[in-house]
Design an enzyme around this catalytic site. Structure first.
Site, PDB file in Angstrom:
ATOM      1  N   CYS A   1     -14.325  -1.290   5.891  1.00  0.00           N
ATOM      2  CA  CYS A   1     -13.562  -1.536   4.930  1.00  0.00           C
ATOM      3  C   CYS A   1     -13.655  -0.336   3.452  1.00  0.00           C
ATOM      4  CB  CYS A   1     -14.397  -2.855   4.300  1.00  0.00           C
ATOM      5  SG  CYS A   1     -14.745  -3.790   5.333  1.00  0.00           S
TER       6      CYS A   1
ATOM      7  N   CYS B   1       0.973  -1.508   0.252  1.00  0.00           N
ATOM      8  CA  CYS B   1      -0.070  -0.060   0.340  1.00  0.00           C
ATOM      9  C   CYS B   1       1.102   1.306   0.221  1.00  0.00           C
ATOM     10  CB  CYS B   1      -0.934   0.156   0.801  1.00  0.00           C
ATOM     11  SG  CYS B   1      -1.839  -1.132   1.304  1.00  0.00           S
TER      12      CYS B   1
ATOM     13  N   HIS C   1      -9.338   2.851  -3.418  1.00  0.00           N
ATOM     14  CA  HIS C   1      -7.335   2.827  -2.337  1.00  0.00           C
ATOM     15  C   HIS C   1      -7.311   1.879  -3.645  1.00  0.00           C
ATOM     16  CE1 HIS C   1      -4.058   1.337  -0.149  1.00  0.00           C
ATOM     17  NE2 HIS C   1      -4.533   0.286   0.234  1.00  0.00           N
TER      18      HIS C   1
END
Length: 380
Positions: A201, A81, A329
């Site tokens: 989430c 990430c 994301h």
């Protein structure tokens, strides 16, 4: 060594683009950032590209095929990430070292749908399937429950993170989901791994972001200082050693180490920050990172979310972009998208979500494995 400045930055609206290539998404973000700086690919001396899923596909070269192949060196980065932030930091270091005056940093990812995690284990017994501990929902469920065990943090307090960030996203035209989610809706949503429901989430999306970095001499020579944002600190770390059970990793250590290094470089502390974009891959992660980044004392994160201090208009607004929970994301793009968000506020150009008077911002991303990057940006 020269100071380094963000002189152009932008991102595409995050979403799902199954009919496009990763090169075209990265190329679009690159052109937007170059346009923001008033420059072209012919002005760039190097390209640093972050992409995690296609790490062996030379995505940076694919981006150049879309926007112009000028023969410049290309460095491709993969760091979970923290991929985009790592590419950004590589560009920062190259200018800091005097190698270049102008570089382009791009982060891009096509994610698809579904669960992330369940890392491969080459030798020995994998704890996955025995303890169910490696998938990302399981990791961040453990993070939340451990915080609850130590400090009494409640399900409702975790859920309030999602309420806040989803509200912030309604003000961000480049966020994937721009919807309000009242507290009752968040808490009643499908349970993924307690205490994180589906609305707690982060969203797997496709996305790309880019930044043009310049040395101080180049920024002044090109007349770009009026909208330039100074990179006051750049820290990248991995996990320090600790004696622990690797099926339940210490998720806090890397962030605390990176934050300490970034504050040391910047000569600042958490009390000097005006806004933060942190890694809210799950609602539980945002709560623990309040403490890891020094926004409050250990054990005070639940009180901090209850107080409203991390909302737009509060003492220290966090994830005014909507965060990963609703902006989305895309692994390789997230780190540079955070840089874009901070830069937009520091320039006073964030519109309805503007943090008034913002002068210092911090971006934070952390990938399981672990790689953690923290950057501190400053209004010139």
């Amino acid at each position: 060594m020269t100071d380094v400045y963000v002189v152009g930055t932008d991102m595409i609206k995050f979403g799902r683009f199954p009919d496009r290539t990763v090169g075209s998404l990265g190329g679009e973000a690159a052109l937007l950032a170059l346009d923001d700086a008033g420059l072209t690919i012919k002005d760039m001396q190097a390209l640093y590209c972050g992409n995690n899923i296609l790490a062996n596909r030379m995505v940076g070269q694919q981006v150049l095929r879309e926007i112009g192949q000028t023969g410049i060196p290309v460095v491709n980065c993969a760091n979970a990430c923290a991929t985009g932030a790592t590419a950004f930091r590589e560009g920062w270091m190259a200018i800091k070292a005097g190698m270049y005056d102008l570089v382009l940093c791009v982060g891009v990812e096509q994610m698809g749908k579904g669960l992330l995690g369940s890392a491969e284990v080459e030798d020995g017994l994998s704890p996955e399937g025995v303890l169910g501990s490696i998938t990302t929902p399981s990791v961040f469920a453990h993070v939340g429950m451990e915080h609850s065990r130590k400090y009494g943090t409640t399900f409702e307090q975790f859920a309030k993170v999602s309420v806040k960030n989803h509200h912030h996203s309604t003000l961000n035209p480049k966020a994937m989901y721009r919807i309000e989610t009242p507290l009752e809706q968040v808490m009643a949503a499908e349970m993924i791994s307690y205490p994180n429901t589906k609305l707690m989430c982060s969203v797997n999306v496709d996305g790309a972001a880019a930044a043009v970095l310049a040395s101080e001499s180049a920024a002044k020579r090109l007349g770009l200082m009026s909208r330039a944002v100074r990179v006051r600190a750049s820290a990248l770390v991995s996990d320090p050693f600790s004696e622990r059970n690797l099926t339940t990793p210490d998720f806090n250590a890397a962030t605390r180490l990176a934050a300490a290094e970034a504050f040391r470089q910047a000569g600042l502390g958490a009390e000097d920050l005006d806004l933060v974009e942190l890694h809210d891959c799950f609602a539980t992660a945002e709560i623990v990172h309040y403490e890891n980044l020094g926004l409050c004392a250990d054990g005070e994160a639940g009180r901090l979310i209850d107080s409203g201090e991390t909302e737009l208009g509060g003492r220290i607004p966090v994830n005014v972009s909507g965060g990963l929970l609703s902006k989305g994301h895309p692994l390789g793009a997230t780190g540079i998208a955070n840089i874009y968000e901070l830069s937009t506020h520091l320039r006073g150009e964030a519109g309805a979500r503007q943090v008034e008077g913002a002068r210092i911002g911090l971006s934070h991303v952390v990938g399981l494995g672990t790689a953690c990057a923290v950057h501190v940006l400053e209004k010139v």
